[in-house]
Write a protein that holds these residues in place. Structure first.
Motif, PDB file in Angstrom:
ATOM      1  N   LEU A   1       0.807  -1.217   0.000  1.00  0.00           N
ATOM      2  CA  LEU A   1       0.000   0.000   0.000  1.00  0.00           C
ATOM      3  C   LEU A   1       0.840   1.266   0.000  1.00  0.00           C
ATOM      4  CD1 LEU A   1      -2.630  -1.252   2.585  1.00  0.00           C
ATOM      5  CD2 LEU A   1      -2.895  -1.109   0.118  1.00  0.00           C
ATOM      6  N   ARG A   2       2.174   1.117  -0.130  1.00  0.00           N
ATOM      7  CA  ARG A   2       3.032   2.291  -0.094  1.00  0.00           C
ATOM      8  C   ARG A   2       2.672   3.235  -1.243  1.00  0.00           C
ATOM      9  NH1 ARG A   2       8.776   0.390   0.523  1.00  0.00           N
ATOM     10  NH2 ARG A   2       8.549  -0.041  -1.686  1.00  0.00           N
ATOM     11  N   ARG A   3       2.605   4.484  -0.972  1.00  0.00           N
ATOM     12  CA  ARG A   3       2.212   5.426  -2.001  1.00  0.00           C
ATOM     13  C   ARG A   3       3.269   6.517  -2.109  1.00  0.00           C
ATOM     14  NH1 ARG A   3      -2.937   4.472  -2.810  1.00  0.00           N
ATOM     15  NH2 ARG A   3      -2.966   6.247  -4.200  1.00  0.00           N
ATOM     16  N   ARG A   4       3.224   7.202  -3.254  1.00  0.00           N
ATOM     17  CA  ARG A   4       4.236   8.210  -3.501  1.00  0.00           C
ATOM     18  C   ARG A   4       4.065   9.390  -2.527  1.00  0.00           C
ATOM     19  NH1 ARG A   4       3.868   7.748  -9.246  1.00  0.00           N
ATOM     20  NH2 ARG A   4       5.203   5.955  -9.456  1.00  0.00           N
ATOM     21  N   ASN A   5       2.866   9.940  -2.523  1.00  0.00           N
ATOM     22  CA  ASN A   5       2.637  11.004  -1.538  1.00  0.00           C
ATOM     23  C   ASN A   5       1.811  10.413  -0.407  1.00  0.00           C
ATOM     24  OD1 ASN A   5       0.564  10.523  -3.168  1.00  0.00           O
ATOM     25  ND2 ASN A   5       0.002  12.644  -3.570  1.00  0.00           N
ATOM     26  N   ARG A   6       2.143  10.785   0.790  1.00  0.00           N
ATOM     27  CA  ARG A   6       1.517  10.130   1.943  1.00  0.00           C
ATOM     28  C   ARG A   6       0.103  10.650   2.138  1.00  0.00           C
ATOM     29  NH1 ARG A   6       4.083   7.191   5.383  1.00  0.00           N
ATOM     30  NH2 ARG A   6       6.218   6.599   4.864  1.00  0.00           N
ATOM     31  N   ARG A   7      -0.760  10.302   1.175  1.00  0.00           N
ATOM     32  CA  ARG A   7      -2.148  10.689   1.302  1.00  0.00           C
ATOM     33  C   ARG A   7      -2.838   9.757   2.272  1.00  0.00           C
ATOM     34  NH1 ARG A   7      -5.760  10.132  -2.668  1.00  0.00           N
ATOM     35  NH2 ARG A   7      -4.311   9.049  -4.042  1.00  0.00           N
ATOM     36  N   LYS A   8      -4.008  10.170   2.708  1.00  0.00           N
ATOM     37  CA  LYS A   8      -4.796   9.290   3.562  1.00  0.00           C
ATOM     38  C   LYS A   8      -5.266   8.090   2.727  1.00  0.00           C
ATOM     39  CE  LYS A   8      -8.807  10.334   5.099  1.00  0.00           C
ATOM     40  NZ  LYS A   8      -9.906  11.197   5.390  1.00  0.00           N
ATOM     41  N   LEU A   9      -5.311   6.932   3.349  1.00  0.00           N
ATOM     42  CA  LEU A   9      -5.740   5.733   2.623  1.00  0.00           C
ATOM     43  C   LEU A   9      -7.258   5.772   2.429  1.00  0.00           C
ATOM     44  CD1 LEU A   9      -4.058   3.306   1.657  1.00  0.00           C
ATOM     45  CD2 LEU A   9      -4.985   2.067   3.600  1.00  0.00           C
ATOM     46  N   HIS A  10      -7.667   5.729   1.168  1.00  0.00           N
ATOM     47  CA  HIS A  10      -9.099   5.749   0.867  1.00  0.00           C
ATOM     48  C   HIS A  10      -9.600   4.312   0.811  1.00  0.00           C
ATOM     49  CE1 HIS A  10     -12.715   6.652  -1.627  1.00  0.00           C
ATOM     50  NE2 HIS A  10     -12.692   7.764  -0.923  1.00  0.00           N
ATOM     51  N   TRP A  11     -10.891   4.094   1.040  1.00  0.00           N
ATOM     52  CA  TRP A  11     -11.382   2.705   1.019  1.00  0.00           C
ATOM     53  C   TRP A  11     -11.170   2.062  -0.341  1.00  0.00           C
ATOM     54  CZ3 TRP A  11     -15.060   1.061  -2.414  1.00  0.00           C
ATOM     55  CH2 TRP A  11     -15.859   2.040  -3.012  1.00  0.00           C
ATOM     56  N   THR A  12     -11.136   2.881  -1.399  1.00  0.00           N
ATOM     57  CA  THR A  12     -10.964   2.293  -2.726  1.00  0.00           C
ATOM     58  C   THR A  12      -9.573   1.693  -2.905  1.00  0.00           C
ATOM     59  OG1 THR A  12     -10.363   4.478  -3.526  1.00  0.00           O
ATOM     60  CG2 THR A  12     -12.627   3.766  -3.924  1.00  0.00           C
ATOM     61  N   ASP A  13      -8.572   2.203  -2.153  1.00  0.00           N
ATOM     62  CA  ASP A  13      -7.228   1.635  -2.259  1.00  0.00           C
ATOM     63  C   ASP A  13      -7.215   0.202  -1.757  1.00  0.00           C
ATOM     64  OD1 ASP A  13      -6.253   4.047  -3.211  1.00  0.00           O
ATOM     65  OD2 ASP A  13      -6.080   4.825  -1.170  1.00  0.00           O
ATOM     66  N   VAL A  14      -7.867  -0.005  -0.614  1.00  0.00           N
ATOM     67  CA  VAL A  14      -7.946  -1.354  -0.058  1.00  0.00           C
ATOM     68  C   VAL A  14      -8.743  -2.240  -1.012  1.00  0.00           C
ATOM     69  CG1 VAL A  14      -8.691  -2.721   1.917  1.00  0.00           C
ATOM     70  CG2 VAL A  14      -7.855  -0.382   2.248  1.00  0.00           C
ATOM     71  N   PHE A  15      -9.877  -1.711  -1.452  1.00  0.00           N
ATOM     72  CA  PHE A  15     -10.744  -2.473  -2.351  1.00  0.00           C
ATOM     73  C   PHE A  15      -9.966  -2.915  -3.592  1.00  0.00           C
ATOM     74  CE2 PHE A  15     -13.517  -2.526  -6.074  1.00  0.00           C
ATOM     75  CZ  PHE A  15     -14.448  -3.478  -5.683  1.00  0.00           C
TER      76      PHE A  15
END
Lengths: 339, 351
Positions: free
Chosen positions: B10-24
């Motif tokens: 789940l590492r992302r380029r900019n440390r945005r908040k994790l949205h439910w769609t990322d997990v999905f």
């Protein structure tokens, strides 16, 4: 000589070897074609070039199309025209003769109507699931994910498999002692005889055909999604637009042309469903998963009394339905071009 | 460990908040891999199991074979079992024969001592073993090899004819201006609307009149002219500079040699795409061969497989192996030409 050079030269010589017979045939064909050119002149040469293809279309598409109509108005059991007496609209009358439209069993040819109803059920459910799943898959694959190429090919892979292979893969899982029943019993459930229950058989017919063809539609939708400018999303993000609002207001409207193509293509394909389900369930249990194309095939070819006239009449009706869908497709394609 | 995997995935380029769609997204992708590849993997694993192992329920994950042991005084190797004795100890014994619910067993280390064991108390000793005979036997005993040959003949023959006549038509329709060109184009679009399912009966009549029922020609010829192929090639040939063709004409080249020496080599990418599609269409074709080919000797692989799976006593160990062989060529083509195929479909919307 380095290895890369060796492999390149090897490949080149292999290519040359494969090209040799092609070259020879083309060279031999050059002689009559040169002669023809001298006789008819350069201006008429294009006719010669399109002739073979048109001849194939004529023999295997156009003539059959008219013959089909002739078949549907003649009776008897003979295949050849000379053995078939004219019967007018008797075949259509036989197909469409029902005491009540709602109750299939009151029709004289109830197998046809079961085929029609099964096909309608299948089309409505399969196309809906197809659209939902290929859209979700395309949206997921369009995100910034790791190994996107890998995931895309995973979802696409079943598209290439033959219907027989697809059906056998799933039949092997769904058998009484198959993997799925092993899973169900390990959870403490009972075995389910999937091919004995009409509802389950229909469910798996839909499931397997969605599984097999989803990748194709996903690809079309993905192409549409990738054509949407990222600037629009950036602008939306800057404005603090919520994700769901972005989806409904930007993604879906801009994807709509591709979506229409998918809907129409999926409809055209679903109406003609036959191969996978025929191998998977054989149309059973009873006639629960027998569709229109299987009715045509069985009536014309697989039953002891081959009724070509009835099969032809049924396929003319199928052709009418497909014509409407194809015209819709052309209309959609034109609108897509204009936008 | 799990949290490290999760943070990697789940590492992302900019440390945005994790949205439910990322997990999905990742849940969907991994479920998707399992659902899309799992059945194929299961097919391949099953195809290497012995007939006896295939009838087991619940099935084992890997193909396993029972280990046999050479025992002094016995000609054939005897199957090994792990036996729980009355006193609770576990011994590895070889089975001589089974009589009702009792088995006569022997210790391979001590062949003189024979033991009577209830069959409920013994488990076969197994190891990972591939039942290669599932693949080799059908090749020798059944008509499998003939089916394979028929499929190859149909696929190769049809693809060559399709490439030739479609490219000729595309050449005629893209290089020349002539009367009736638009009419021809319209006509070819029209044939796109008529799938084989609609004209099954009359095409069968035509093929019968031509004497091609139960012949591979009856499968090859009806689908050889494809509207999609003509259009794909024509679109490509339209981009070839006309100067090249005019220059060739100046050099007194015949129209035919312009076709195959100038235009064909330049259209290679489009020809390759059409060739890949044609191979896939023909290798996988089912309904039309089912109608034309009624005799076993002329069956293609698809028909042969269908016939085998429809038998009263399905020999699944052979059917599964044959299924794997049938899906192999397409899979290999896909592995190497994946990019070609996917861009071809995405750009032309055909399959």
């Amino acid at each position: 000589m380095s290895t890369t050079e060796q492999t390149t030269s090897l490949r080149a010589s292999a290519g040359e070897l494969a090209a040799q017979p092609v070259w020879l045939i083309m060279r031999l064909l050059d002689i009559p074609m040169r002669f023809a050119q001298r006789v008819i002149g350069v201006k008429r040469m294009p006719y010669l070039f399109i002739l073979p293809n048109l001849a194939f279309f004529g023999i295997f598409v156009v003539i059959p199309l008219f013959v089909n109509l002739v078949y549907s108005v003649t009776g008897g059991t003979g295949l050849f025209m000379s053995q078939r007496p004219y019967v007018g609209d008797e075949q259509y009358g036989h197909l469409l003769n029902c005491d009540s439209i709602i109750d299939v069993s009151t029709c004289r040819e109830d197998r046809f109507w079961r085929g029609v109803y099964n096909t309608l059920t299948f089309v409505v459910l399969q196309v809906s699931f197809m659209i939902v799943f290929s859209l979700v898959t395309a949206l997921v694959l369009n995100r910034k994910i790791r190994a996107r190429g890998f995931f895309r090919s995973v979802f696409f892979f079943p598209v290439l498999l033959s219907p027989v292979v697809v059906a056998l893969i799933w039949k092997w899982i769904l058998l009484r002692d198959g993997l799925l029943n092993a899973f169900l019993t390990s959870l403490g459930g009972a075995k389910i005889l999937f091919f004995v229950s009409p509802a389950w058989a229909m469910f798996w017919a839909i499931f397997v055909s969605v599984w097999a063809h989803m990748g194709f539609f996903t690809l079309i939708l993905l192409a549409g999604l990738q054509a949407i400018s990222p600037d629009l999303y950036e602008a939306a993000e800057m404005d603090g637009t919520s994700k769901s609002r972005t989806f409904w207001r930007i993604t879906l409207p801009l994807l709509w042309p591709n979506m229409l193509v998918v809907i129409v293509l999926a409809l055209i394909r679903a109406v003609q469903i036959f191969d996978e389900v025929f191998v998977l369930t054989g149309g059973g249990p009873g006639t629960a998963t027998q569709f229109l194309v299987q009715y045509i095939y069985t009536t014309g070819f697989a039953s002891p009394t081959q009724n070509f006239g009835l099969a032809a009449a049924a396929s003319v009706l199928l052709g009418g339905a497909l014509l409407v869908l194809t015209l819709a497709q052309l209309f959609v394609a034109q609108r897509k071009e204009r936008t | 460990m799990m949290s490290r995997i999760a943070s990697f995935v789940l590492r992302r380029r900019n440390r945005r908040k994790l949205h439910w769609t990322d997990v999905f997204t990742y849940v969907y992708l991994f479920l998707g891999v399992a659902l899309m590849f799992g059945p194929v993997v299961w097919l391949v694993l099953s195809s290497f199991k012995t007939q006896a192992a295939l009838q087991e329920f619940p099935p084992t994950f890997l193909p396993l074979g029972q280990i046999s042991a050479e025992v002094d005084g016995f000609e054939d190797p005897l199957p090994l079992y792990s036996v729980t004795m009355a006193d609770g100890t576990v011994r590895e014994l070889a089975q001589i024969r089974r009589i009702g619910i009792m088995a006569q067993m022997v210790d391979p280390a001590n062949p003189q001592e024979k033991l009577q064991i209830p069959i409920a108390g013994r488990e076969p000793v197994r190891e990972f073993r591939l039942a290669i005979e599932n693949y080799t036997k059908p090749l020798q005993q059944f008509s499998f090899f003939r089916f394979l040959r028929n499929s190859v003949v149909v696929t190769v023959g049809a693809t060559i004819i399709t490439l030739l006549i479609n490219s000729m038509a595309a050449f005629g329709l893209s290089i020349y201006e002539f009367r009736g060109r638009n009419l021809t184009l319209g006509f070819i679009i029209g044939t796109l609307m008529i799938p084989i399912t609609v004209i099954l009966v009359p095409v069968f009549l035509v093929v019968t009149e031509l004497g091609m029922v139960n012949s591979l020609w009856g499968v090859i010829l009806p689908g050889a002219a494809t509207p999609t192929g003509v259009f794909l090639l024509r679109q490509y040939m339209l981009t070839i500079p006309r100067d090249l063709i005019d220059a060739a004409r100046m050099d007194k080249a015949s129209e035919w040699s312009i076709y195959w020496r100038v235009v064909m080599p330049l259209s290679m990418p489009a020809l390759a795409v059409l060739a890949i599609f044609s191979v896939m269409w023909r290798w996988n074709e089912f309904l039309w061969p089912l109608v034309v080919l009624t005799r076993n000797e002329v069956y293609t692989l698809q028909l042969g497989l269908n016939a085998f799976q429809g038998e009263l006593q399905v020999q699944w160990h052979f059917v599964l192996a044959m299924t794997v062989v049938t899906l192999l060529p397409v899979t290999i083509v896909f592995a190497f030409l994946q990019r070609f195929i996917t861009t071809g479909i995405a750009s032309s919307g055909m399959k």
